[in-house]
Design a protein around this motif. Sequence first.
Motif, PDB file in Angstrom:
ATOM      1  N   TRP A  18      51.266  45.558  28.650  1.00  0.00           N
ATOM      2  CA  TRP A  18      49.694  46.293  28.682  1.00  0.00           C
ATOM      3  C   TRP A  18      49.175  45.710  27.353  1.00  0.00           C
ATOM      4  CZ3 TRP A  18      47.531  48.533  23.962  1.00  0.00           C
ATOM      5  CH2 TRP A  18      48.570  48.447  22.857  1.00  0.00           C
ATOM      6  N   PHE A  19      49.665  45.344  26.168  1.00  0.00           N
ATOM      7  CA  PHE A  19      49.078  44.753  24.727  1.00  0.00           C
ATOM      8  C   PHE A  19      49.083  43.098  25.098  1.00  0.00           C
ATOM      9  CE2 PHE A  19      49.620  42.761  20.486  1.00  0.00           C
ATOM     10  CZ  PHE A  19      48.595  42.699  20.622  1.00  0.00           C
ATOM     11  N   GLU A  20      49.819  42.729  26.011  1.00  0.00           N
ATOM     12  CA  GLU A  20      49.398  40.788  26.563  1.00  0.00           C
ATOM     13  C   GLU A  20      48.257  41.052  26.971  1.00  0.00           C
ATOM     14  OE1 GLU A  20      51.898  37.128  28.160  1.00  0.00           O
ATOM     15  OE2 GLU A  20      52.703  38.401  26.916  1.00  0.00           O
ATOM     16  N   LYS A  21      48.600  41.801  28.341  1.00  0.00           N
ATOM     17  CA  LYS A  21      47.041  41.354  28.805  1.00  0.00           C
ATOM     18  C   LYS A  21      46.172  42.005  28.731  1.00  0.00           C
ATOM     19  CE  LYS A  21      47.642  43.265  33.261  1.00  0.00           C
ATOM     20  NZ  LYS A  21      47.991  43.675  34.607  1.00  0.00           N
ATOM     21  N   LEU A  22      45.715  42.911  27.388  1.00  0.00           N
ATOM     22  CA  LEU A  22      44.468  43.225  26.778  1.00  0.00           C
ATOM     23  C   LEU A  22      43.923  41.777  25.840  1.00  0.00           C
ATOM     24  CD1 LEU A  22      42.697  45.227  25.874  1.00  0.00           C
ATOM     25  CD2 LEU A  22      43.824  45.618  24.161  1.00  0.00           C
ATOM     26  N   LEU A  23      44.733  41.487  25.751  1.00  0.00           N
ATOM     27  CA  LEU A  23      44.404  39.992  24.924  1.00  0.00           C
ATOM     28  C   LEU A  23      44.120  38.870  25.759  1.00  0.00           C
ATOM     29  CD1 LEU A  23      47.648  39.817  22.445  1.00  0.00           C
ATOM     30  CD2 LEU A  23      45.052  40.178  21.802  1.00  0.00           C
ATOM     31  N   LEU A  24      44.325  39.212  27.046  1.00  0.00           N
ATOM     32  CA  LEU A  24      44.173  37.548  27.880  1.00  0.00           C
ATOM     33  C   LEU A  24      42.720  38.385  28.771  1.00  0.00           C
ATOM     34  CD1 LEU A  24      47.720  37.171  29.097  1.00  0.00           C
ATOM     35  CD2 LEU A  24      45.778  35.273  27.876  1.00  0.00           C
ATOM     36  N   SER A  25      42.554  39.303  28.769  1.00  0.00           N
ATOM     37  CA  SER A  25      41.341  40.224  29.421  1.00  0.00           C
ATOM     38  C   SER A  25      39.570  39.179  29.930  1.00  0.00           C
ATOM     39  CB  SER A  25      40.770  41.479  29.188  1.00  0.00           C
ATOM     40  OG  SER A  25      40.567  41.651  27.829  1.00  0.00           O
TER      41      SER A  25
END
Length: 355
Positions: free
Chosen positions: A93-100
């Motif tokens: 979720w943290f990586e996806k948040l940074l890639l949003s």
Amino acid sequence: MRILMLTKYGQQGASSRLRTIQYLSWFEQAGIQCDVFPLISDEALKAKYNKQSYNSSELRQAYWNRIRLLLSNKNQYSLIWIEKEALPWTPAWFEKLLLSGIPYVLDYDDALFHNYDMHRLPIVRKIFGKRLDKLMAGASLVVCGNYYLADRAKHAGARWVEIIPTVIDITRYHASEQKAREDKPTVVWIGSPSTAKYVKEIARSLADLNRQVPFKLRIIGANLSIDGVDIENLPWTEDTEVPLVAESDIGIMPLPDTPWTNGKCGYKLIQYMACGLPVVGSDVGANKNIVDEGANGFLVNSDEQWVEALKTLLQGSELRKQYGHQGRIDAEERFCVQKTAPHLIELLRKVATAA
């Protein structure tokens, strides 16, 4: 069009060099600007190969640099190209948040997901087992080096999956009439210290073979010793890898049949073929899609088959030439950057256009 390219390594890392860096000149010629940011430095990678641990403070700084980059600069780009994962061992979720907010493309040449879902610790499997599946499901495109990896991406829910093998630059490779032997043919293996263990697994076959047909085993990129086998250990460098392979007679790629090895992309087989060498590989994973049995080499399943296939080639110089010639044709037509780069450029343009 401008791409942020998050590689795992720099030039010294084989996966980054082959899956990303060798395409940069092609991208530039196509008018695509690429900014490349490795996570692990060449110096840190060399330390790993020398069996030293990563410097923890350096690794923390590398993570922070990547987080800061994604927080502050990602909107300058049309898309993000990610080799494997942006921030290993962090929550998905943290990586996806940074890639949003920006399309991203994931590239895999190894079954990296098994580092998580087959970890020896149950708590790791529970927390991180589906980490890469979640990232793949959110990607605009997942590029995979073989069918095993592509099947995983599809089952993870990736909306668009493409297979692009790990390939060579055919202009760097050539066949050589000047062979390395004085009185014995040379069987070659090229790789890294971490994969040399696969050669050890066929040590008995190689020793049995040498008693029947003497040969030299050339190891490029690692140091091995096998009782009863004449071994020449040579360092790997980018400048010498091609001539050292080309001077040899037969190329080998042994692999056990495991979930991890099924994710391997068979790159060393392609190197051998591009140098006009016949090949012998384990009947595992991508090897099945590269070796054309009875045309450019042999696929084997047992110790006995290793001995028989290599013996046949060692005793048949004309067969070596025939298989080597076909292997070179296959490398030119299917497994070189000259064929894959235009396709990859087209895919990335479609991703950027659809955003």
